[in-house]
Design an enzyme around this catalytic site. Structure first.
Site, PDB file in Angstrom:
ATOM      1  N   HIS A 110      -3.613  33.717  11.660  1.00 38.10           N
ATOM      2  CA  HIS A 110      -3.939  32.846  12.786  1.00 38.10           C
ATOM      3  C   HIS A 110      -5.409  32.967  13.204  1.00 38.10           C
ATOM      4  CE1 HIS A 110      -2.921  30.491  16.344  1.00 38.10           C
ATOM      5  NE2 HIS A 110      -3.456  31.405  17.126  1.00 38.10           N
ATOM      6  N   SER A 148      -6.593  28.183  18.520  1.00 35.04           N
ATOM      7  CA  SER A 148      -5.296  28.432  19.128  1.00 35.04           C
ATOM      8  C   SER A 148      -5.120  27.614  20.407  1.00 35.04           C
ATOM      9  CB  SER A 148      -5.167  29.942  19.386  1.00 35.04           C
ATOM     10  OG  SER A 148      -3.855  30.276  19.700  1.00 35.04           O
ATOM     11  N   ASP A 180       0.205  32.067   9.076  1.00 38.41           N
ATOM     12  CA  ASP A 180       0.067  32.200  10.526  1.00 38.41           C
ATOM     13  C   ASP A 180       1.427  32.585  11.116  1.00 38.41           C
ATOM     14  OD1 ASP A 180      -0.296  31.836  13.258  1.00 38.41           O
ATOM     15  OD2 ASP A 180      -1.630  30.129  13.000  1.00 38.41           O
TER      16      ASP A 180
HETATM   17  C1  NAG Z   1      -0.449  26.384  22.336  1.00 35.62           C
HETATM   18  O1  NAG Z   1      -0.673  25.547  23.437  1.00 35.62           O
HETATM   19  C2  NAG Z   1       0.274  25.643  24.457  1.00 35.62           C
HETATM   20  C3  NAG Z   1      -0.055  24.601  25.486  1.00 35.62           C
HETATM   21  O2  NAG Z   1      -1.409  24.514  25.719  1.00 35.62           O
HETATM   22  C4  NAG Z   1       0.268  27.049  25.023  1.00 35.62           C
HETATM   23  O3  NAG Z   1       1.287  27.170  25.982  1.00 35.62           O
HETATM   24  C5  NAG Z   1       0.477  28.060  23.931  1.00 35.62           C
HETATM   25  O4  NAG Z   1       0.293  29.354  24.461  1.00 35.62           O
HETATM   26  C6  NAG Z   1      -0.502  27.824  22.816  1.00 35.62           C
HETATM   27  N1  NAG Z   1      -0.219  28.720  21.727  1.00 35.62           N
HETATM   28  C7  NAG Z   1      -0.964  29.770  21.461  1.00 35.62           C
HETATM   29  C8  NAG Z   1      -0.571  30.596  20.295  1.00 35.62           C
HETATM   30  O5  NAG Z   1      -1.928  30.084  22.134  1.00 35.62           O
END
Ligand code: NAG
Ligand code: NAG
Ligand code: NAG
Length: 447
Positions: free
Chosen positions: A384, A260, A349
């Site tokens: 996910h 993630s 996901d």
């Molecule tokens: C994916 O990455 C972005 C930037 O790093 C972040 O803001 C976001 O929370 C991330 N998504 C998840 C599901 O963690």
């Protein structure tokens, strides 16, 4: 004289018969056995119940009392064969928390017992102790909770193999835990990062060390800091160098595993760092929005006001990711990456558009002639949170967005296909690291 001999003989005969009866009774009592009794978390076990009457309905139940003090259980309904045996590896479960022939269903279908707190996720906190599972057999298919078990057996599931060393790290501001395999080394290294929930989670790194990697479980912000954490390049570069500079590590052979948000950092480091050179990256629930250094200028990581909630009030964030994808300046220039990358995605996901992001990464790497560096595995009906094998499936769990602001996040996935994906992907992740990290350390690994 002769009377006495007679009395003694009669007495001895009774004792003999009585003992024989006891042995027979004991032989007829149901017994349950688990093999191996002590196993690694990613190993299969076999559960066998013997000495049941033939064609008897029974319930086989597993129970685990977690480090967080919650009760978890799974169970299957079986019918003994004409020998009075139930083999969980070979026989059908006719219902329960899983059905069909499911040798590991007693682990992967675990749920909190009825009446538990909501939104729980089972994660081993203390990897120095095993995850203890008590497996019991009850007569009948109904109401086992009110009965006494016919037999029980305890089994231990370990993340940390014998001889693995655990070292707490607090160096150059880097917080984490290092796991070192037994033996002289040097070993390849892996930087292990979890996602936006924050905190320190050691169990996957411990398991990687059990497979021959010096692995650093990295904490990069505290739980509840997703919106405010400032993800500095230098922090992650320092973490990578702690692994690289360790005497038990082959410095040319360090990779990154991220899930993630952790996968977005892995890709960001691989694309932009001038200081570190990961040899291979594995991204689970791929995310190539750029989080490194940009946080302050982007006014919070993700705008939770855009979150969709389903009929259960569970948060779905995939559309937030899709919106972020429309502006290419939000994305890591994956075209710059020069190491092998493995993307593992669940096609159900609900938390993040990891399949769409994997598609975009594939396209971009293809456009610059780097398709050969990319391996993709997409799992139908997986969610996910693709964890190491036999971890229960969590479709939706509590998530601390900010201090005292908790929501339930929908991760997605269906239990059986998600569990299959966990087992299959873990094997493929280990093969991938073996190919790209181990061949450098040890020519033997190529055999
Ligand atoms: C994916 O990455 C972005 C930037 O790093 C972040 O803001 C976001 O929370 C991330 N998504 C998840 C599901 O963690
Ligand atoms: C039943 O038990 C006998 C004796 O232990 C064994 O030889 C046979 O293979 C068993 N049958 C099944 C179906 O397990
Ligand atoms: C295992 O579970 C059974 C059923 O609840 C219980 O009777 C037994 O005492 C447990 N065994 C251990 C060692 O906790």
């Amino acid at each position: 004289m002769s009377d006495c001999v007679l009395v003694c003989n009669v007495f001895n005969t009774y004792i003999f018969l009585y003992r024989g009866l006891l042995i027979m009774l004991r032989a007829l009592a149901p017994i349950i056995s688990v093999a191996p009794v002590r196993a690694m978390m990613d190993e299969r076990f076999s559960v066998l119940v013997e000495n049941l009457p033939p064609a008897a309905p029974v319930t086989v139940q597993s129970h685990h009392y977690s480090d967080d003090q919650d009760d978890w259980e799974a169970y299957g309904h079986y019918i003994s064969d004409h020998n009075g045996t139930v083999s969980v590896s070979k026989h059908l479960s006719f219902g329960g928390t899983y059905s069909g022939v499911e040798p590991m269903g007693l682990l992967w279908s675990m749920c909190p017992v009825p009446g538990s707190r909501m939104g729980l996720r089972l994660r081993k906190k203390d990897v120095c102790t095993p995850l203890v599972v008590n497996i019991s057999v009850y007569s009948g298919h109904d109401g086992f909770r009110d009965k006494k078990p016919l037999a029980s057996a305890i089994t231990e599931r370990w993340y940390m193999a014998p001889g693995v060393k655990r070292i707490e790290v607090n160096e150059n501001g880097v917080r984490g835990t290092l796991f070192i395999p037994p033996g002289p080394g040097p070993f390849p290294g892996i930087l292990d990062m979890w996602g936006g929930g924050g905190g320190l989670h050691e169990y996957r790194a411990a398991l990687l060390a059990s497979h021959g990697y010096t692995a650093l479980a990295l904490e990069y912000f505290k739980p509840g800091e997703l919106q405010t954490a400032n993800l500095k390049f230098q922090y992650f570069e320092n973490a990578f160098r702690i692994i690289q500079d360790h005497p038990k590590v082959n410095p040319d052979s360090v990779g990154i595993l991220g899930l993630s948000l952790g996968s977005s950092i892995a890709l960001g480091l691989a694309a932009y760092s001038n200081i570190i050179k990961p040899r291979a990256c594995v991204c689970i629930g791929a995310n190539h929005t750029n989080g490194l250094e940009v946080h302050e200028s982007k006014d919070g990581f993700i705008n939770l006001e855009q979150a969709i909630v389903d009929e259960n009030n569970h948060h779905i964030w995939r559309n937030i990711g899709l919106a972020m994808m429309r502006d290419p300046s939000n994305l890591v220039d994956v075209q710059r990456i020069n190491c092998p990358v493995l993307l593992v995605s669940g096609q159900d996901d609900q938390n993040w558009p990891s399949v769409e992001m994997a598609d975009d990464i594939t396209q971009k790497m293809h456009d610059v002639g780097k398709a050969h560096q990319l391996t993709r595995i997409d799992y139908p009906d997986a969610g996910h949170l693709i964890e190491p094998p036999f971890s229960p499936h969590f479709r939706a769990t509590n998530f601390m967005v900010k201090d005292k602001y908790k929501v339930i996040v929908l991760w997605g996935g269906q239990t059986k296909p998600h569990s299959d994906a966990q087992e299959d992907s873990w094997r493929k992740i280990l093969v991938f690291f073996q190919q790209h990290l181990y061949s450098i350390t040890s020519p033997k690994a190529k055999l």
